[in-house]
Write an enzyme that holds these catalytic residues in place. Structure first.
Site, PDB file in Angstrom:
ATOM      1  N   TYR A   1       0.845  -1.205   0.000  1.00 11.90           N
ATOM      2  CA  TYR A   1       0.000   0.000   0.000  1.00 11.90           C
ATOM      3  C   TYR A   1       0.880   1.255   0.000  1.00 11.90           C
ATOM      4  O   TYR A   1       0.622   2.219  -0.724  1.00 11.90           O
ATOM      5  CB  TYR A   1      -0.921  -0.018   1.236  1.00 11.90           C
ATOM      6  CG  TYR A   1      -1.531   1.325   1.556  1.00 11.90           C
ATOM      7  CD1 TYR A   1      -2.530   1.867   0.745  1.00 11.90           C
ATOM      8  CD2 TYR A   1      -1.104   2.061   2.663  1.00 11.90           C
ATOM      9  CE1 TYR A   1      -3.078   3.113   1.042  1.00 11.90           C
ATOM     10  CE2 TYR A   1      -1.650   3.295   2.959  1.00 11.90           C
ATOM     11  CZ  TYR A   1      -2.634   3.818   2.148  1.00 11.90           C
ATOM     12  OH  TYR A   1      -3.168   5.051   2.428  1.00 11.90           O
TER      13      TYR A   1
ATOM     14  N   SER B   1      -2.833  13.056   8.384  1.00 15.33           N
ATOM     15  CA  SER B   1      -3.838  12.855   7.329  1.00 15.33           C
ATOM     16  C   SER B   1      -5.238  12.692   7.920  1.00 15.33           C
ATOM     17  O   SER B   1      -5.394  12.138   9.013  1.00 15.33           O
ATOM     18  CB  SER B   1      -3.474  11.597   6.540  1.00 15.33           C
ATOM     19  OG  SER B   1      -4.577  11.155   5.774  1.00 15.33           O
TER      20      SER B   1
ATOM     21  N   GLN C   1      -4.065  17.652   7.495  1.00 16.52           N
ATOM     22  CA  GLN C   1      -4.424  17.547   6.063  1.00 16.52           C
ATOM     23  C   GLN C   1      -5.889  17.151   5.939  1.00 16.52           C
ATOM     24  O   GLN C   1      -6.338  16.169   6.533  1.00 16.52           O
ATOM     25  CB  GLN C   1      -3.532  16.503   5.379  1.00 16.52           C
ATOM     26  CG  GLN C   1      -3.914  16.240   3.925  1.00 16.52           C
ATOM     27  CD  GLN C   1      -4.833  15.046   3.748  1.00 16.52           C
ATOM     28  OE1 GLN C   1      -4.708  14.073   4.484  1.00 16.52           O
ATOM     29  NE2 GLN C   1      -5.765  15.117   2.816  1.00 16.52           N
TER      30      GLN C   1
ATOM     31  N   TYR D   1      -9.157  16.001   3.604  1.00 19.69           N
ATOM     32  CA  TYR D   1      -9.860  15.553   2.403  1.00 19.69           C
ATOM     33  C   TYR D   1     -11.307  16.000   2.583  1.00 19.69           C
ATOM     34  O   TYR D   1     -11.894  15.758   3.651  1.00 19.69           O
ATOM     35  CB  TYR D   1      -9.851  14.031   2.297  1.00 19.69           C
ATOM     36  CG  TYR D   1      -8.593  13.430   1.733  1.00 19.69           C
ATOM     37  CD1 TYR D   1      -8.038  13.897   0.546  1.00 19.69           C
ATOM     38  CD2 TYR D   1      -7.982  12.356   2.373  1.00 19.69           C
ATOM     39  CE1 TYR D   1      -6.882  13.304   0.027  1.00 19.69           C
ATOM     40  CE2 TYR D   1      -6.831  11.767   1.849  1.00 19.69           C
ATOM     41  CZ  TYR D   1      -6.298  12.254   0.675  1.00 19.69           C
ATOM     42  OH  TYR D   1      -5.171  11.671   0.157  1.00 19.69           O
TER      43      TYR D   1
ATOM     44  N   THR E   1      -5.823  18.832   0.447  1.00 15.00           N
ATOM     45  CA  THR E   1      -5.367  18.018  -0.692  1.00 15.00           C
ATOM     46  C   THR E   1      -6.413  18.073  -1.803  1.00 15.00           C
ATOM     47  O   THR E   1      -7.590  17.773  -1.575  1.00 15.00           O
ATOM     48  CB  THR E   1      -5.080  16.573  -0.240  1.00 15.00           C
ATOM     49  OG1 THR E   1      -4.023  16.639   0.720  1.00 15.00           O
ATOM     50  CG2 THR E   1      -4.643  15.699  -1.410  1.00 15.00           C
TER      51      THR E   1
ATOM     52  N   ARG F   1      -4.711   1.377  -7.497  1.00 18.92           N
ATOM     53  CA  ARG F   1      -3.422   0.722  -7.270  1.00 18.92           C
ATOM     54  C   ARG F   1      -3.672  -0.778  -7.335  1.00 18.92           C
ATOM     55  O   ARG F   1      -4.368  -1.338  -6.492  1.00 18.92           O
ATOM     56  CB  ARG F   1      -2.850   1.145  -5.907  1.00 18.92           C
ATOM     57  CG  ARG F   1      -2.393   2.604  -5.880  1.00 18.92           C
ATOM     58  CD  ARG F   1      -1.762   2.974  -4.561  1.00 18.92           C
ATOM     59  NE  ARG F   1      -2.671   2.816  -3.468  1.00 18.92           N
ATOM     60  CZ  ARG F   1      -3.507   3.763  -3.014  1.00 18.92           C
ATOM     61  NH1 ARG F   1      -3.523   4.959  -3.560  1.00 18.92           N
ATOM     62  NH2 ARG F   1      -4.315   3.516  -1.992  1.00 18.92           N
TER      63      ARG F   1
ATOM     64  N   LYS G   1      -2.393  21.246  -1.615  1.00 23.05           N
ATOM     65  CA  LYS G   1      -1.464  20.181  -1.986  1.00 23.05           C
ATOM     66  C   LYS G   1      -1.992  19.383  -3.174  1.00 23.05           C
ATOM     67  O   LYS G   1      -3.156  18.959  -3.168  1.00 23.05           O
ATOM     68  CB  LYS G   1      -1.264  19.236  -0.791  1.00 23.05           C
ATOM     69  CG  LYS G   1      -0.459  17.986  -1.088  1.00 23.05           C
ATOM     70  CD  LYS G   1      -0.162  17.232   0.191  1.00 23.05           C
ATOM     71  CE  LYS G   1       0.603  15.958  -0.043  1.00 23.05           C
ATOM     72  NZ  LYS G   1      -0.188  14.884  -0.627  1.00 23.05           N
TER      73      LYS G   1
ATOM     74  N   HIS H   1       0.941  13.351  -5.762  1.00 22.95           N
ATOM     75  CA  HIS H   1       0.510  12.378  -4.749  1.00 22.95           C
ATOM     76  C   HIS H   1       1.458  11.170  -4.730  1.00 22.95           C
ATOM     77  O   HIS H   1       1.042  10.034  -4.526  1.00 22.95           O
ATOM     78  CB  HIS H   1      -0.929  11.938  -5.042  1.00 22.95           C
ATOM     79  CG  HIS H   1      -1.762  11.719  -3.806  1.00 22.95           C
ATOM     80  ND1 HIS H   1      -2.682  12.644  -3.350  1.00 22.95           N
ATOM     81  CD2 HIS H   1      -1.814  10.682  -2.929  1.00 22.95           C
ATOM     82  CE1 HIS H   1      -3.267  12.168  -2.262  1.00 22.95           C
ATOM     83  NE2 HIS H   1      -2.750  10.989  -1.970  1.00 22.95           N
TER      84      HIS H   1
ATOM     85  N   ARG I   1       0.545   8.332  -7.157  1.00 21.88           N
ATOM     86  CA  ARG I   1      -0.564   7.452  -6.756  1.00 21.88           C
ATOM     87  C   ARG I   1      -1.892   7.875  -7.364  1.00 21.88           C
ATOM     88  O   ARG I   1      -2.903   7.248  -7.116  1.00 21.88           O
ATOM     89  CB  ARG I   1      -0.685   7.459  -5.221  1.00 21.88           C
ATOM     90  CG  ARG I   1       0.510   6.880  -4.536  1.00 21.88           C
ATOM     91  CD  ARG I   1       0.544   7.249  -3.060  1.00 21.88           C
ATOM     92  NE  ARG I   1      -0.380   6.512  -2.230  1.00 21.88           N
ATOM     93  CZ  ARG I   1      -0.156   5.299  -1.751  1.00 21.88           C
ATOM     94  NH1 ARG I   1       0.957   4.669  -2.036  1.00 21.88           N
ATOM     95  NH2 ARG I   1      -1.041   4.708  -0.967  1.00 21.88           N
TER      96      ARG I   1
HETATM   97  C1  LIG Z   1       1.001   5.264   1.728  1.00 24.09           C
HETATM   98  C2  LIG Z   1       0.690   6.674   1.323  1.00 24.09           C
HETATM   99  C3  LIG Z   1      -0.477   7.264   1.790  1.00 24.09           C
HETATM  100  C4  LIG Z   1      -0.750   8.589   1.460  1.00 24.09           C
HETATM  101  N1  LIG Z   1      -1.857   9.192   2.000  1.00 24.09           N
HETATM  102  C5  LIG Z   1      -2.068  10.509   1.775  1.00 24.09           C
HETATM  103  C6  LIG Z   1      -3.124  11.182   2.444  1.00 24.09           C
HETATM  104  O1  LIG Z   1      -3.857  10.614   3.255  1.00 24.09           O
HETATM  105  N2  LIG Z   1      -3.283  12.507   2.162  1.00 24.09           N
HETATM  106  C7  LIG Z   1      -2.491  13.187   1.277  1.00 24.09           C
HETATM  107  O2  LIG Z   1      -2.680  14.370   1.057  1.00 24.09           O
HETATM  108  N3  LIG Z   1      -1.466  12.561   0.664  1.00 24.09           N
HETATM  109  C8  LIG Z   1      -1.231  11.255   0.894  1.00 24.09           C
HETATM  110  N4  LIG Z   1      -0.167  10.642   0.294  1.00 24.09           N
HETATM  111  C9  LIG Z   1       0.752  11.409  -0.555  1.00 24.09           C
HETATM  112  C10 LIG Z   1       1.884  12.008   0.287  1.00 24.09           C
HETATM  113  O3  LIG Z   1       1.413  13.025   1.116  1.00 24.09           O
HETATM  114  C11 LIG Z   1       2.972  12.599  -0.619  1.00 24.09           C
HETATM  115  O4  LIG Z   1       2.375  13.470  -1.547  1.00 24.09           O
HETATM  116  C12 LIG Z   1       3.791  11.537  -1.360  1.00 24.09           C
HETATM  117  O5  LIG Z   1       4.012  10.424  -0.538  1.00 24.09           O
HETATM  118  C13 LIG Z   1       5.116  12.118  -1.824  1.00 24.09           C
HETATM  119  O6  LIG Z   1       5.833  11.196  -2.576  1.00 24.09           O
HETATM  120  P1  LIG Z   1       6.990  10.244  -1.953  1.00 24.09           P
HETATM  121  O7  LIG Z   1       6.277   9.193  -1.172  1.00 24.09           O
HETATM  122  O8  LIG Z   1       7.670   9.722  -3.151  1.00 24.09           O
HETATM  123  O9  LIG Z   1       7.866  11.110  -1.070  1.00 24.09           O
HETATM  124  C14 LIG Z   1       0.120   9.312   0.607  1.00 24.09           C
HETATM  125  C15 LIG Z   1       1.289   8.704   0.146  1.00 24.09           C
HETATM  126  C16 LIG Z   1       1.584   7.401   0.491  1.00 24.09           C
HETATM  127  C17 LIG Z   1       2.856   6.788   0.003  1.00 24.09           C
END
Ligand SMILES: Cc1cc2nc3c(=O)[nH]c(=O)nc-3n(C[C@H](O)[C@H](O)[C@H](O)COP(=O)(O)O)c2cc1C
Length: 391
Positions: free
Chosen positions: A25, A107, A128, A130, A156, A165, A252, A276, A279
């Protein structure tokens, strides 16, 4: 953690310690993972300019981000389900960030609630949001974040609908973890993880359980997000949130210069150039390739933060050289958490900080405000708003 020397070591250790569904995940990106890979490849393609015989004995990584003093230009990014990488993961990460003097972002989709983190840390952190269909929940959530003394709101804006995914579907990722034969065997080989989760404060989404219908058992996170997140979210909602949030507002998930301009017009204090972590929109540009145009579009009153693919201090240097004020750290600290709880997060922050310090030294740089395009091999003549960086 003696033999851990880089973020990849933490990743490998997390892979061994965290059940597959939760490791995957965190590790994966959407669809073909093209954007996920581009985030790394485009960072690695930026070459730094080696400089010698500059006195770098008085280096400092300290700076400010949206007016807050930080010991290094880093923020722990919001990460959903952090508490499933390690029990009480959000609290431990926030504590490690506090100890290091950098902000932590909680988050909406966390396991520990905003109240849990406030109580356990006693220090302000970022929240953060949503926005879900039930706007009453969002309003209530913001009031809770204010009561918890959160000192910045990260809204976000790149997840109105969720990017698929594949690995999450194949692994049957659920919250709390489902009792299936494959899961039982997997968990049986990860006793430290199981122990930490059993002893953690909560097993499901702390901010949402009891407040949003169906949050106690989320059989498919993606399906739940599909029904609850609001595809109608628009700039009008940003105006509404701005009108009810008393503190700093950071948007964001911006990758486009026109969107960045609108964010500035609506009075955002900061934006995060982000896809993100690869993702969401697969096929979107890497964050680092989008950064310079956004920086040029944004005036000096709005700070530009960056995330996506940061795995080393050199990566942070690259983003700062292209005009970012600071970097959000995502997977790098999540791997640390899975590898070793609070000590693992502290290790991730320490690795990135030390690498940035050495990178500064070897590029002849003493302070964060001096980082600009001149530290890049092809950057000296580039017109970028990195020069707009304020002290
Ligand atoms: C497992 C996971 C969960 C995430 N959940 C959120 C989230 O709840 N809210 C959000 O704004 N971004 C979320 N993100 C995005 C991160 O805030 C961030 O933008 C991203 O991880 C940056 O890339 P990096 O992992 O390569 O450093 C998530 C990222 C990952 C890897």
């Amino acid at each position: 953690m003696k033999n851990i020397t880089c973020i990849e070591d933490l990743r490998q250790l997390a892979r061994r310690k965290v059940p597959r569904a939760f490791f995957d995940y965190a590790d994966s990106g959407s669809y073909n993972e093209e954007t996920l890979r581009a985030n790394r490849a485009d960072l690695e393609a930026i070459t730094l300019r080696q400089r010698v015989l500059v006195d770098v004995s008085e280096r400092s990584l300290a700076t400010t981000i949206v007016g807050q003093k930080v010991s290094a230009p880093m923020i722990l990014a919001p990460v959903g389900l952090t508490g499933m990488q390690h029990g009480d993961g959000e609290i431990l990460s926030a504590q490690a960030a506090n100890d290091a003097g950098i902000p932590y972002t909680l988050s909406t989709m966390s396991i520990c609630s905003v109240e849990d983190v406030a109580e356990a840390t006693g220090r302000p952190f970022w929240f953060q949001l949503y926005v879900i269909r039930d706007r009453g929940f969002s309003k209530d959530m913001l009031a809770r974040a204010v009561a918890a003394k959160c000192n910045a709101l990260v809204l976000t804006v790149d997840l109105q609908v969720i990017g698929q995914r594949h690995r999450d579907i194949k692994n049957g990722m659920t919250v709390p973890p489902q009792i299936r034969l494959a899961n039982i065997i997997d968990v049986a080989t990860k006793p430290a993880w199981a122990w930490s989760i059993l002893n953690g404060k909560r097993k499901t989404f702390g901010n949402l359980a009891g407040r949003v219908k169906g949050m106690e058992n989320v059989n498919s996170l993606a399906a739940w997000i599909g029904t609850q997140f609001d595809p109608a979210l628009s700039w009008k909602d940003v105006e509404w949130i701005k009108s009810i949030w008393p503190g700093k507002l950071i948007l964001k998930g911006i990758l486009d210069a026109d969107d960045a301009k609108t964010a500035v017009k609506l009075g955002a204090d900061g934006i995060v150039v982000s896809n993100h972590g690869g993702r969401q929109l697969d096929g979107a540009p890497s964050s680092i390739s989008a950064l310079p145009k956004v920086v040029d579009a944004v005036g000096s009153d709005t700070e530009v933060l960056f995330d996506g693919g940061i795995r080393s201090g050199a990566d942070i240097m690259r983003a700062l050289a292209l005009g970012a004020r600071g970097c959000m750290i995502g997977r790098a600290y999540v791997y640390g958490l899975g590898a070793g709880g609070k000590a693992g997060v502290a290790k991730a922050i320490d690795i990135l900080t030390k690498e940035l310090s050495v990178t500064m030294a070897l590029t002849g740089t003493n302070s964060i405000k001096d980082i600009g395009p001149q530290v890049l091999v092809n950057g000296a003549g580039k017109k970028t708003s990195a020069r707009k960086r304020k002290g």
